[in-house]
Design a protein around this motif. Structure first.
Motif, PDB file in Angstrom:
ATOM      1  N   VAL A   1       0.859  -1.181   0.000  1.00 35.10           N
ATOM      2  CA  VAL A   1       0.000   0.000   0.000  1.00 35.10           C
ATOM      3  C   VAL A   1       0.892   1.226   0.000  1.00 35.10           C
ATOM      4  N   GLY A   2       0.594   2.190  -0.846  1.00 40.99           N
ATOM      5  CA  GLY A   2       1.350   3.440  -0.842  1.00 40.99           C
ATOM      6  C   GLY A   2       0.749   4.424   0.141  1.00 40.99           C
ATOM      7  N   LEU A   3       1.538   4.909   1.069  1.00 40.31           N
ATOM      8  CA  LEU A   3       1.070   5.865   2.069  1.00 40.31           C
ATOM      9  C   LEU A   3       1.530   7.275   1.707  1.00 40.31           C
ATOM     10  N   ASP A   4       0.615   8.203   1.692  1.00 42.47           N
ATOM     11  CA  ASP A   4       0.957   9.608   1.492  1.00 42.47           C
ATOM     12  C   ASP A   4       1.201  10.214   2.872  1.00 42.47           C
ATOM     13  N   LEU A   5       2.469  10.397   3.215  1.00 38.92           N
ATOM     14  CA  LEU A   5       2.830  10.880   4.554  1.00 38.92           C
ATOM     15  C   LEU A   5       3.111  12.378   4.582  1.00 38.92           C
ATOM     16  N   ALA A   6       2.949  13.049   3.481  1.00 43.18           N
ATOM     17  CA  ALA A   6       3.245  14.483   3.433  1.00 43.18           C
ATOM     18  C   ALA A   6       2.384  15.235   4.445  1.00 43.18           C
ATOM     19  N   GLY A   7       3.046  15.954   5.353  1.00 39.91           N
ATOM     20  CA  GLY A   7       2.346  16.738   6.361  1.00 39.91           C
ATOM     21  C   GLY A   7       1.777  15.933   7.501  1.00 39.91           C
ATOM     22  N   ARG A   8       2.025  14.633   7.515  1.00 38.67           N
ATOM     23  CA  ARG A   8       1.464  13.778   8.558  1.00 38.67           C
ATOM     24  C   ARG A   8       2.546  13.353   9.548  1.00 38.67           C
ATOM     25  N   ARG A   9       2.114  13.044  10.770  1.00 36.53           N
ATOM     26  CA  ARG A   9       3.035  12.756  11.865  1.00 36.53           C
ATOM     27  C   ARG A   9       3.541  11.311  11.785  1.00 36.53           C
ATOM     28  N   VAL A  10       4.850  11.162  11.822  1.00 37.44           N
ATOM     29  CA  VAL A  10       5.502   9.856  11.870  1.00 37.44           C
ATOM     30  C   VAL A  10       6.426   9.845  13.085  1.00 37.44           C
ATOM     31  N   VAL A  11       6.335   8.803  13.897  1.00 39.45           N
ATOM     32  CA  VAL A  11       7.165   8.691  15.095  1.00 39.45           C
ATOM     33  C   VAL A  11       8.223   7.627  14.864  1.00 39.45           C
ATOM     34  N   VAL A  12       9.487   8.007  15.047  1.00 36.35           N
ATOM     35  CA  VAL A  12      10.598   7.068  14.936  1.00 36.35           C
ATOM     36  C   VAL A  12      11.216   6.931  16.317  1.00 36.35           C
ATOM     37  N   VAL A  13      11.203   5.724  16.846  1.00 37.15           N
ATOM     38  CA  VAL A  13      11.763   5.454  18.175  1.00 37.15           C
ATOM     39  C   VAL A  13      13.130   4.807  17.984  1.00 37.15           C
ATOM     40  N   GLY A  14      14.179   5.512  18.381  1.00 38.63           N
ATOM     41  CA  GLY A  14      15.539   5.026  18.205  1.00 38.63           C
ATOM     42  C   GLY A  14      16.258   5.819  17.131  1.00 38.63           C
ATOM     43  N   ALA A  15      17.377   6.454  17.529  1.00 36.60           N
ATOM     44  CA  ALA A  15      18.117   7.321  16.612  1.00 36.60           C
ATOM     45  C   ALA A  15      19.419   6.687  16.158  1.00 36.60           C
ATOM     46  N   GLY A  16      19.438   5.358  16.086  1.00 41.32           N
ATOM     47  CA  GLY A  16      20.616   4.666  15.572  1.00 41.32           C
ATOM     48  C   GLY A  16      20.649   4.683  14.053  1.00 41.32           C
ATOM     49  N   HIS A  17      21.425   3.775  13.480  1.00 45.37           N
ATOM     50  CA  HIS A  17      21.592   3.748  12.033  1.00 45.37           C
ATOM     51  C   HIS A  17      20.261   3.539  11.313  1.00 45.37           C
ATOM     52  N   VAL A  18      19.482   2.551  11.776  1.00 45.24           N
ATOM     53  CA  VAL A  18      18.213   2.254  11.117  1.00 45.24           C
ATOM     54  C   VAL A  18      17.227   3.400  11.304  1.00 45.24           C
ATOM     55  N   GLY A  19      17.134   3.897  12.523  1.00 50.00           N
ATOM     56  CA  GLY A  19      16.202   4.983  12.801  1.00 50.00           C
ATOM     57  C   GLY A  19      16.494   6.229  11.988  1.00 50.00           C
ATOM     58  N   MET A  20      17.777   6.588  11.845  1.00 51.90           N
ATOM     59  CA  MET A  20      18.125   7.784  11.080  1.00 51.90           C
ATOM     60  C   MET A  20      17.893   7.569   9.580  1.00 51.90           C
TER      61      MET A  20
END
Length: 411
Positions: A5-24
């Motif tokens: 499924v293609g998600l249109d994330l423009a302007g929408r909130r995305v939460v990334v937990v973890g700022a390691g290699h994968v998270g960044m």
């Protein structure tokens, strides 16, 4: 079984937990898609802090909490703690929010596809079973290459508003056509083409693509510019995708500005795919750097149709390189004017005919001898003329290249 499924994330909130290699890596991807990213990590890396300093990522330097997921459209659990990732996935499941669990790719409710973008299309690949990033990336790359090579018919089958794409096809060599240019050509219902550039690509188009040849030569202009403009507007108004296939770059003596103006005036959507200009690429392929530290630190590109312009002589007197396009017939006049204004008659001149092709030929002379030498050699268009110290035969083998005459600051 995974459903793509293609998600249109423009302007929408995305939460990334973890700022390691994968998270960044995921954060950069979502930023490219225009998402509003919240990054949560108790010990964020310097990279995470730098990204957040630009203001397009919100960084919370503390352990993640369930309320951090409030209002999110998508969550990515990308810490190095499998149990924590599972808890975050559980919070997302309870809140009916799609979640990617980077630990195993199975316990989350979503997966991020390995994808490549081709104009207004995006091709994605995901695993149905356990995550195998190298495998899906290899398949993505293979599919992407196939599309980029022009092997896929990208024409629109559902009728939409017509449009015009100006594509610069470079000087003619196969490897100098940009990926974006080849992809645009694969979308064409109609191609309006010049006689120069990578016209051999037209042979690979489906048979039902209409090709209109409006190419000009120095003594033959079968289709005037106003008629070319009319053709572009007429075909696009009928709902077709029209590619205006131009040699070199559309905006460098290619009348691309006139064609864009005509389309805009008619309300036709128009875009430009830049091309590799012959003004720089052809000399480079012939071993001529148009600039060289300490020798020539500026370059003037001019049209030979304008004749002996004062700017050309001024540039030569200032030590700049001058590159002339469409100047075979006017070269004697230009050289005579330069000599009359005090340009050194020994200043090198190089003329490159049919640059980047198997028929390329380079002729050498000086400002003082160019008219006679080029006439004797039978030089013909298309050709690029280079005037300046860098045009000397064997210039790159000369000691002056290793030890510049005038030391310049490194840039």
């Amino acid at each position: 079984m995974t459903t793509l499924v293609g998600l249109d994330l423009a302007g929408r909130r995305v939460v990334v937990v973890g700022a390691g290699h994968v998270g960044m890596r995921r954060t950069r991807r979502f930023l490219e898609d225009g998402a509003r990213v919240l990054l949560v990590d108790p010990s964020p890396t310097d990279e995470a802090r730098r990204v957040a300093s630009h203001g397009d990522v919100e960084l919370r330097a503390r352990p993640v909490r369930p309320e951090d997921l409030d209002g999110a459209w998508l969550v990515v659990a990308a810490t190095d703690d499998r149990d924590l990732n599972a808890r975050v996935a559980g919070w997302a499941e309870a809140g009916r929010t799609w979640c990617v669990n980077a630990s195993d790719g199975l316990s989350g409710s979503a997966k991020v596809a390995a994808s490549s973008t081709h104009g207004d299309l995006r091709v994605g690949v995901v695993s149905n079973g356990p995550a195998d990033s190298r495998r899906v990336a290899a398949v993505r790359d293979a599919l992407g290459w196939y599309v980029e090579a022009g092997q896929v018919d990208l024409r629109r089958h559902r009728r939409r508003t017509g449009r015009v794409v100006l594509v610069g096809s470079g000087p003619g060599a196969a490897g100098l056509v940009t990926t974006a240019g080849r992809e645009a050509l694969a979308t064409a219902d109609v191609v309006v083409t010049d006689r120069l550039g990578a016209t051999w690509l037209l042979e690979q188009l489906p048979e039902d693509v209409e090709v209109v040849d409006v190419g000009k030569s120095p003594t033959n202009h079968p289709v005037p510019q106003h008629e070319i403009n009319r053709l572009l507007v007429e075909h696009a108004s009928a709902g077709r995708t029209v590619v205006r296939f131009k040699g070199g770059d559309p905006y460098l003596f290619g009348r691309g500005g006139e064609e864009v103006h005509a389309c805009r005036a008619a309300g036709i959507p128009v875009e430009v795919v830049p091309g590799v200009t012959s003004a720089f690429s052809v000399p480079a392929l012939a071993g001529i750097p148009v600039t060289q530290r300490g020798v020539a630190t500026s370059v003037l590109v001019a049209s030979g149709h304008a004749g002996a312009e004062p700017a050309t002589t001024a540039a030569l007197l200032a030590g700049a390189t001058v590159v002339l396009l469409m100047a075979v017939s006017s070269l004697p006049e230009i050289c005579a004017a330069a000599l009359a204004d005090g340009v050194d008659p020994e200043l090198p001149v190089a003329v490159i005919e049919r640059g980047s092709t198997v028929d390329e030929r380079v002729s050498r002379a000086t400002i003082g001898t160019a008219a006679r030498v080029m006439a004797a050699a039978g030089v013909r268009a298309p050709a690029i003329v280079v005037l300046g110290l860098v045009a000397a035969e064997g210039f790159l083998d000369d000691e002056v290249c290793a030890t510049p005459v005038r030391e310049a600051a490194d840039v």
